[in-house]
Design an enzyme around this catalytic site. Structure first.
Site, short mmCIF file in Angstrom:
data_model
loop_
_atom_site.label_atom_id
_atom_site.label_comp_id
_atom_site.label_asym_id
_atom_site.label_seq_id
_atom_site.Cartn_x
_atom_site.Cartn_y
_atom_site.Cartn_z
N HIS A 177 -26.64 21.31 0.10
CA HIS A 177 -26.80 21.89 -1.22
C HIS A 177 -25.78 22.99 -1.46
N CYS A 237 -1.69 1.73 -2.93
CA CYS A 237 -2.66 2.79 -2.71
C CYS A 237 -2.05 4.21 -2.73
N LYS A 239 -0.17 5.31 -6.05
CA LYS A 239 -1.24 5.32 -7.07
C LYS A 239 -2.14 6.54 -6.91
N CYS A 249 0.83 -1.21 0.00
CA CYS A 249 0.00 0.00 0.00
C CYS A 249 0.86 1.26 0.00
N GLU A 252 -7.55 1.74 -13.19
CA GLU A 252 -6.92 2.93 -12.60
C GLU A 252 -5.72 3.40 -13.43
N TYR A 271 -9.30 -3.60 -11.07
CA TYR A 271 -8.94 -2.35 -10.40
C TYR A 271 -7.69 -1.70 -11.04
N GLU A 323 -26.07 15.08 -2.32
CA GLU A 323 -27.48 15.28 -1.92
C GLU A 323 -28.42 14.46 -2.79
P1 FAD Z 1 1.49 -6.06 2.07
O1 FAD Z 1 1.12 -4.66 2.29
O2 FAD Z 1 1.83 -6.46 0.68
O3 FAD Z 1 2.74 -6.36 3.03
C1 FAD Z 1 3.43 -7.57 2.98
C2 FAD Z 1 4.85 -7.30 3.47
O4 FAD Z 1 5.49 -8.55 3.76
C3 FAD Z 1 5.73 -6.62 2.43
O5 FAD Z 1 6.31 -5.46 2.99
C4 FAD Z 1 6.78 -7.66 2.08
O6 FAD Z 1 8.04 -7.09 1.79
C5 FAD Z 1 6.84 -8.48 3.37
N1 FAD Z 1 7.30 -9.86 3.18
C6 FAD Z 1 6.83 -10.77 2.29
N2 FAD Z 1 7.46 -11.96 2.46
C7 FAD Z 1 8.33 -11.78 3.49
C8 FAD Z 1 9.26 -12.64 4.15
N3 FAD Z 1 9.40 -13.93 3.81
N4 FAD Z 1 10.01 -12.14 5.16
C9 FAD Z 1 9.88 -10.83 5.53
N5 FAD Z 1 9.00 -9.97 4.96
C10 FAD Z 1 8.24 -10.45 3.96
N6 FAD Z 1 -6.04 -1.28 -1.50
C11 FAD Z 1 -6.91 -0.33 -1.08
O7 FAD Z 1 -7.62 -0.54 -0.09
N7 FAD Z 1 -7.02 0.87 -1.73
C12 FAD Z 1 -6.26 1.17 -2.82
O8 FAD Z 1 -6.37 2.26 -3.38
C13 FAD Z 1 -5.34 0.18 -3.27
N8 FAD Z 1 -4.57 0.44 -4.34
C14 FAD Z 1 -3.67 -0.51 -4.75
C15 FAD Z 1 -2.90 -0.23 -5.87
C16 FAD Z 1 -2.01 -1.15 -6.34
C17 FAD Z 1 -1.17 -0.84 -7.57
C18 FAD Z 1 -1.86 -2.40 -5.66
C19 FAD Z 1 -0.85 -3.42 -6.15
C20 FAD Z 1 -2.62 -2.69 -4.54
C21 FAD Z 1 -3.54 -1.75 -4.08
N9 FAD Z 1 -4.36 -1.98 -2.97
C22 FAD Z 1 -5.26 -1.05 -2.57
C23 FAD Z 1 -4.28 -3.27 -2.23
C24 FAD Z 1 -3.44 -3.10 -0.94
O9 FAD Z 1 -2.20 -2.53 -1.26
C25 FAD Z 1 -3.24 -4.47 -0.28
O10 FAD Z 1 -4.51 -5.07 -0.08
C26 FAD Z 1 -2.55 -4.35 1.08
O11 FAD Z 1 -1.30 -3.71 0.96
C27 FAD Z 1 -2.35 -5.75 1.68
O12 FAD Z 1 -1.67 -5.64 2.91
P2 FAD Z 1 -0.87 -6.88 3.51
O13 FAD Z 1 -0.42 -6.48 4.88
O14 FAD Z 1 -1.65 -8.12 3.37
O15 FAD Z 1 0.39 -7.07 2.56
P1 NDP Z 2 -8.40 -7.70 -10.23
O1 NDP Z 2 -8.79 -8.99 -9.64
O2 NDP Z 2 -9.13 -6.48 -9.83
O3 NDP Z 2 -8.48 -7.80 -11.81
C1 NDP Z 2 -7.79 -8.80 -12.52
C2 NDP Z 2 -8.21 -8.70 -13.97
O4 NDP Z 2 -7.38 -9.54 -14.75
C3 NDP Z 2 -9.66 -9.15 -14.19
O5 NDP Z 2 -10.22 -8.31 -15.17
C4 NDP Z 2 -9.49 -10.58 -14.68
O6 NDP Z 2 -10.51 -10.96 -15.55
C5 NDP Z 2 -8.19 -10.47 -15.47
N1 NDP Z 2 -7.44 -11.72 -15.53
C6 NDP Z 2 -7.15 -12.56 -14.51
N2 NDP Z 2 -6.38 -13.58 -14.95
C7 NDP Z 2 -6.20 -13.38 -16.28
C8 NDP Z 2 -5.50 -14.09 -17.29
N3 NDP Z 2 -4.85 -15.21 -17.02
N4 NDP Z 2 -5.53 -13.60 -18.55
C9 NDP Z 2 -6.19 -12.46 -18.83
N5 NDP Z 2 -6.87 -11.73 -17.90
C10 NDP Z 2 -6.86 -12.19 -16.65
O7 NDP Z 2 -6.83 -7.60 -9.94
P2 NDP Z 2 -5.79 -6.39 -10.13
O8 NDP Z 2 -4.53 -7.04 -10.56
O9 NDP Z 2 -6.38 -5.30 -10.93
O10 NDP Z 2 -5.61 -5.87 -8.62
C11 NDP Z 2 -5.34 -6.81 -7.56
C12 NDP Z 2 -6.16 -6.47 -6.35
O11 NDP Z 2 -5.57 -5.36 -5.67
C13 NDP Z 2 -7.59 -6.03 -6.63
O12 NDP Z 2 -8.46 -7.14 -6.77
C14 NDP Z 2 -7.92 -5.22 -5.42
O13 NDP Z 2 -8.35 -6.07 -4.38
C15 NDP Z 2 -6.58 -4.59 -5.07
N6 NDP Z 2 -6.54 -3.21 -5.59
C16 NDP Z 2 -7.40 -2.30 -5.02
C17 NDP Z 2 -7.43 -1.02 -5.50
C18 NDP Z 2 -8.39 -0.05 -4.86
O14 NDP Z 2 -8.87 -0.33 -3.78
N7 NDP Z 2 -8.66 1.08 -5.49
C19 NDP Z 2 -6.57 -0.56 -6.59
C20 NDP Z 2 -5.70 -1.60 -7.10
C21 NDP Z 2 -5.70 -2.87 -6.61
P3 NDP Z 2 -11.92 -11.50 -15.02
O15 NDP Z 2 -12.67 -10.29 -14.54
O16 NDP Z 2 -12.50 -12.13 -16.22
O17 NDP Z 2 -11.61 -12.46 -13.91
#
Ligand code: FAD
Ligand code: NDP
Length: 462
Positions: free
Chosen positions: A436, A48, A51, A43, A182, A178, A441
């Site tokens: 408003h 998050c 992004k 994140c 985005e 997502y 609203e």
């Molecule tokens: P993470 O935050 O991924 O943390 C896992 C940590 O574990 C990492 O720091 C990693 O380095 C560490 N780690 C892994 N393996 C090991 C190991 N063996 N030893 C030591 N450390 C290790 N969610 C939202 O709610 N809103 C958003 O706008 C949003 N935007 C996103 C945009 C993108 C591009 C992406 C990819 C994700 C987004 N998400 C968003 C999803 C959100 O980032 C994740 O759901 C969240 O970070 C998950 O938290 P976590 O604690 O499970 O894992």
């Molecule tokens: P998503 O699950 O949102 O979307 C994955 C997309 O890839 C879907 O459209 C899926 O299709 C498609 N797909 C999956 N496998 C294949 C394949 N083998 N070939 C072609 N297309 C495929 O995952 P994202 O990677 O976009 O993001 C990961 C997660 O991170 C999200 O689900 C969300 O939980 C979190 N996230 C949250 C954000 C937020 O809160 N604003 C922003 C970014 C990420 P189909 O729909 O047909 O399954």
């Protein structure tokens, strides 16, 4: 518990791990946290936060265009300095890494650096160090999962997008979820020509059909190109470009290819299976309602389990688990009606059921739906519209779904999600006085219900 080095050892300093460690020390537990990389996890570092910062950067492209309608004279050479944006984002993320580190250390969490592996039910190995704990929490998150296609080494994941050398002239994005939506929206506004290739018939499967269709139209009007019902067969490099061959035989030339096809739990090298931790068929850690794995002293929360991959969900799961282990044990995790936003331009935000989900669950459903041009755009000249939709169980009058596509939708829907969770009825929405002039609203002034099914099947692309 004194027989162990710590009461709890957390693997992963991301959203779930940091929250768990802080709460556990607050409950008086002796806690260590292992992180292999920058503190804050996905994140903070590549999710998050960066992004949303880039989404703000993209929103200026629209703001500059719109300002003229309000009488501003804009200079003709507005342009983005990508290097400045990258540099300022990196500085802010570094600041946040420090804040997280300080917060943990000052709260009494023992920070260990390195890659962790479980040696047994209570022992974690980090390099040549062995640490024992009564409870071990795995919060290692997830990583981008790429389809197995020839040339997959030529595609980028979202991690790489923040530090590209320049904004690509032509960006091809694979996926319709997502991240695909985005990044399509952000990079289009930053100046890239964007084509989105998706195997499905519409964007954001699982979201309300109206929302999906509306977003598709909005992104198309911004100039994002779409190829639905298509998958990528091969990516190759030619003269410094990427040539992407699709399942329908077409080839598209791009300067960069982003693959946003879901994220897979980080379980590799953790020693889970060796110590008897069960996994789900999709490779996530299997947990019960209290986030306990098949090894009773080992727990898991966040993206590494097979629930919902959102930061606030990881935070809540960690909160519930820490309450169970060290607190009152009264909290529980409820996955119903989790509000969520997609930070496209315009934003999407939603809580509760889509229309189709509601129609399968309730015998009578009333839909309140409004699309309009927001006040700001009467002068800005922008054609973008706002969609607001309430889904109501007509038997009980309870609002069971709230959907919005429009400016600051996430800010608007967060508050309404509280009302919905508290069981608010449509009559209670109606009796609430509006603010408003706002878009919000509209949620308390929509009066005409549509009772016939609006969408019979989930096909949205036209
Ligand atoms: P993470 O935050 O991924 O943390 C896992 C940590 O574990 C990492 O720091 C990693 O380095 C560490 N780690 C892994 N393996 C090991 C190991 N063996 N030893 C030591 N450390 C290790 N969610 C939202 O709610 N809103 C958003 O706008 C949003 N935007 C996103 C945009 C993108 C591009 C992406 C990819 C994700 C987004 N998400 C968003 C999803 C959100 O980032 C994740 O759901 C969240 O970070 C998950 O938290 P976590 O604690 O499970 O894992
Ligand atoms: P998503 O699950 O949102 O979307 C994955 C997309 O890839 C879907 O459209 C899926 O299709 C498609 N797909 C999956 N496998 C294949 C394949 N083998 N070939 C072609 N297309 C495929 O995952 P994202 O990677 O976009 O993001 C990961 C997660 O991170 C999200 O689900 C969300 O939980 C979190 N996230 C949250 C954000 C937020 O809160 N604003 C922003 C970014 C990420 P189909 O729909 O047909 O399954």
């Amino acid at each position: 518990m004194q027989a162990f080095d710590f009461d709890m050892l957390v693997i992963g300093g991301g959203s779930g791990g940091v929250r768990a460690a802080r709460l556990a020390t607050g409950h008086g537990a002796r806690v260590a946290l292992v992180e292999q990389s920058a503190m804050g996890g996905t994140c903070v570092n590549v999710g998050c936060i960066p992004k949303k910062l880039y989404s703000y950067a993209a929103s200026y492209a629209h703001a500059f265009e719109e300002a003229a309608g309000f009488g501003w004279t804009m200079s003709s050479d507005q342009h983005l300095d990508w290097a400045t944006l990258k540099h300022r984002r990196a500085a802010e993320i570094a600041r946040l890494n420090g804040v997280y580190e300080h917060m943990l250390a000052s709260g009494g969490v023992h920070i260990l650096r390195g890659r962790a592996r479980l040696a047994d039910a209570h022992t974690v190995v980090i390099g040549d160090r062995r640490v024992t704990a009564a409870h071990v929490l795995v919060a290692t998150g997830a990583s981008a999962s790429l389809p197995d296609i020839p040339g997959r080494e030529l595609v980028l994941t979202s991690d790489a997008m923040f530090d590209l050398p320049q904004v690509p002239g032509r960006l091809l994005i694979v996926g319709g979820g997502y991240i695909a939506c985005e990044f399509a929206s952000i990079f289009r506004a930053l100046g890239a020509e964007v084509v989105l290739v998706h195997r499905g018939t519409g964007l954001l499967s699982g979201f309300d059909e109206d929302v999906r269709k509306f977003l598709h139209a909005e992104l198309a009007s911004e100039g994002v190109g779409f190829r639905f019902n298509a998958t990528v067969r091969q990516v190759r490099s030619e003269a410094g470009h990427r040539v992407v061959r699709l399942s329908d035989g077409h080839e598209i030339v791009a300067d960069a290819v982003l693959c946003a096809t879901g994220r897979r739990p980080n379980i590799s090298g953790l020693g889970l299976e060796e110590i008897g931790v069960d996994l789900t068929p999709d490779g996530a850690i299997a947990v019960n309602a209290w986030f306990q794995t098949s090894v009773p002293s080992v727990y898991a929360v966040g993206d590494v389990i097979d629930r919902v991959q959102l930061t606030p969900v990881a935070l809540r799961e960690a909160t519930v688990l820490m309450d169970k282990l060290f607190g009152s044990g009264t909290l529980h995790m409820d996955y119903a009606s989790i509000p969520t936003a997609v930070f496209t331009h315009p934003n999407i935000a939603t809580a509760g059921l889509s229309e189709i989900q509601a129609r399968t669950r309730f015998s009578r459903v009333a839909i309140y739906r409004s699309t309009f041009r927001a006040l700001k755009h009467t002068l800005s000249g922008r054609a973008t519209r706002t969609l607001m939709k309430l889904v109501v169980d007509a038997e009980t009058d309870r609002v069971v779904g709230i959907h919005m596509v429009g400016e600051d939708a996430g800010e608007v829907v967060q508050g309404f999600a509280v009302a919905m969770r508290a069981g608010a009825t449509k009559a209670q929405f109606d009796s609430t006085v509006g603010i408003h002039p706002t878009a919000a609203e509209e949620f308390v002034t929509m009066r005409s219900a549509i009772t016939e099914p609006h969408y019979a099947d989930p096909v949205v692309a036209e």
